[in-house]
Design an enzyme around this catalytic site. Sequence first.
Site, PDB file in Angstrom:
ATOM      1  N   GLU A 132      -8.994 -10.184  -8.985  1.00 28.11           N
ATOM      2  CA  GLU A 132      -8.041  -9.116  -8.650  1.00 28.11           C
ATOM      3  C   GLU A 132      -6.827  -9.148  -9.579  1.00 28.11           C
ATOM      4  O   GLU A 132      -6.350  -8.098 -10.006  1.00 28.11           O
ATOM      5  CB  GLU A 132      -7.642  -9.244  -7.174  1.00 28.11           C
ATOM      6  CG  GLU A 132      -8.828  -8.937  -6.253  1.00 28.11           C
ATOM      7  CD  GLU A 132      -8.581  -9.178  -4.773  1.00 28.11           C
ATOM      8  OE1 GLU A 132      -7.443  -9.540  -4.390  1.00 28.11           O
ATOM      9  OE2 GLU A 132      -9.540  -9.000  -3.991  1.00 28.11           O
ATOM     10  N   ASN A 183      -3.398  -0.244   7.160  1.00 28.69           N
ATOM     11  CA  ASN A 183      -2.436  -1.356   7.191  1.00 28.69           C
ATOM     12  C   ASN A 183      -1.704  -1.404   5.845  1.00 28.69           C
ATOM     13  O   ASN A 183      -2.208  -0.917   4.840  1.00 28.69           O
ATOM     14  CB  ASN A 183      -3.111  -2.679   7.555  1.00 28.69           C
ATOM     15  CG  ASN A 183      -4.126  -3.117   6.523  1.00 28.69           C
ATOM     16  OD1 ASN A 183      -3.827  -3.253   5.343  1.00 28.69           O
ATOM     17  ND2 ASN A 183      -5.355  -3.338   6.968  1.00 28.69           N
ATOM     18  N   HIS A 230      -2.333  -5.676   1.191  1.00 27.54           N
ATOM     19  CA  HIS A 230      -3.592  -6.349   0.834  1.00 27.54           C
ATOM     20  C   HIS A 230      -3.229  -7.723   0.280  1.00 27.54           C
ATOM     21  O   HIS A 230      -2.191  -7.862  -0.357  1.00 27.54           O
ATOM     22  CB  HIS A 230      -4.329  -5.570  -0.263  1.00 27.54           C
ATOM     23  CG  HIS A 230      -5.386  -6.405  -0.955  1.00 27.54           C
ATOM     24  ND1 HIS A 230      -6.675  -6.503  -0.483  1.00 27.54           N
ATOM     25  CD2 HIS A 230      -5.321  -7.225  -2.051  1.00 27.54           C
ATOM     26  CE1 HIS A 230      -7.358  -7.326  -1.268  1.00 27.54           C
ATOM     27  NE2 HIS A 230      -6.559  -7.775  -2.228  1.00 27.54           N
ATOM     28  N   TYR A 275     -12.217  -2.245  -4.708  1.00 28.60           N
ATOM     29  CA  TYR A 275     -12.823  -2.539  -3.408  1.00 28.60           C
ATOM     30  C   TYR A 275     -14.349  -2.486  -3.458  1.00 28.60           C
ATOM     31  O   TYR A 275     -14.990  -2.232  -2.426  1.00 28.60           O
ATOM     32  CB  TYR A 275     -12.306  -1.563  -2.351  1.00 28.60           C
ATOM     33  CG  TYR A 275     -10.947  -1.902  -1.761  1.00 28.60           C
ATOM     34  CD1 TYR A 275     -10.742  -3.107  -1.069  1.00 28.60           C
ATOM     35  CD2 TYR A 275      -9.876  -1.019  -1.859  1.00 28.60           C
ATOM     36  CE1 TYR A 275      -9.512  -3.407  -0.503  1.00 28.60           C
ATOM     37  CE2 TYR A 275      -8.632  -1.316  -1.288  1.00 28.60           C
ATOM     38  CZ  TYR A 275      -8.455  -2.509  -0.612  1.00 28.60           C
ATOM     39  OH  TYR A 275      -7.237  -2.803  -0.042  1.00 28.60           O
ATOM     40  N   LYS A 303       0.821  -1.214   0.000  1.00 26.87           N
ATOM     41  CA  LYS A 303       0.000   0.000   0.000  1.00 26.87           C
ATOM     42  C   LYS A 303       0.862   1.275   0.000  1.00 26.87           C
ATOM     43  O   LYS A 303       2.072   1.215   0.246  1.00 26.87           O
ATOM     44  CB  LYS A 303      -0.976  -0.059   1.197  1.00 26.87           C
ATOM     45  CG  LYS A 303      -1.989  -1.219   1.065  1.00 26.87           C
ATOM     46  CD  LYS A 303      -3.054  -1.196   2.163  1.00 26.87           C
ATOM     47  CE  LYS A 303      -4.039  -2.351   2.033  1.00 26.87           C
ATOM     48  NZ  LYS A 303      -5.103  -2.311   3.087  1.00 26.87           N
TER      49      LYS A 303
END
Length: 149
Positions: free
Chosen positions: A127, A113, A116, A50, A10
């Site tokens: 994905e 966080n 993923h 998402y 991320k």
Amino acid sequence: MIECTFAIIKPNAVRSALAGEILRRYETARYRLLAMKLVHPTREKIAGFYAEHEGRPFFPGLCDFMSSGPIVVLALEGEDAIAGVRALNGATDPAKASPGTIRHAFGPTMGSNVVHSSDSTESAAREISYWFSPEELVQYTMKSSLADV
Ligand code: UDP
Ligand code: MG
């Protein structure tokens, strides 16, 4: 079973120069890199990614965070890779993540966080194809050492 999974390093981790350390953990666990790129996604791209969380209270903040800078998108392959990579990542809330996991090591919060990864074979397939074209998934044999060529 040999599986493919999808992971994201991320934007906070990329900005903090943690991409290499996180990738090292996946490589050390012997997951093979199938595809990898650095991208700065639009908010729309993240919202589509998402989509399952649309309408949840954390969704707008998650989209803002995930589009705030470059991310590393990864496809990985290996034995039980979906559960295995999620185990390396640790619990969604870093405060609850087990010692030794990436989320325990780097936190910082539930909403930010640092990684993923896919939670099922269906989401892994969706994905991977959301971020990579078929030609970007590279086939080769992983060796155990540089001498073993
Ligand atoms: N998230 C959050 N609050 C929640 C649930 C999720 O901020 O109550 C964020 C969190 O950053 C998480 C992401 O939304 O990584 C996706 O949520 P999911 O439940 O899919 O968790 P993950 O699969 O990433 O562990
Ligand atoms: Mg999830």
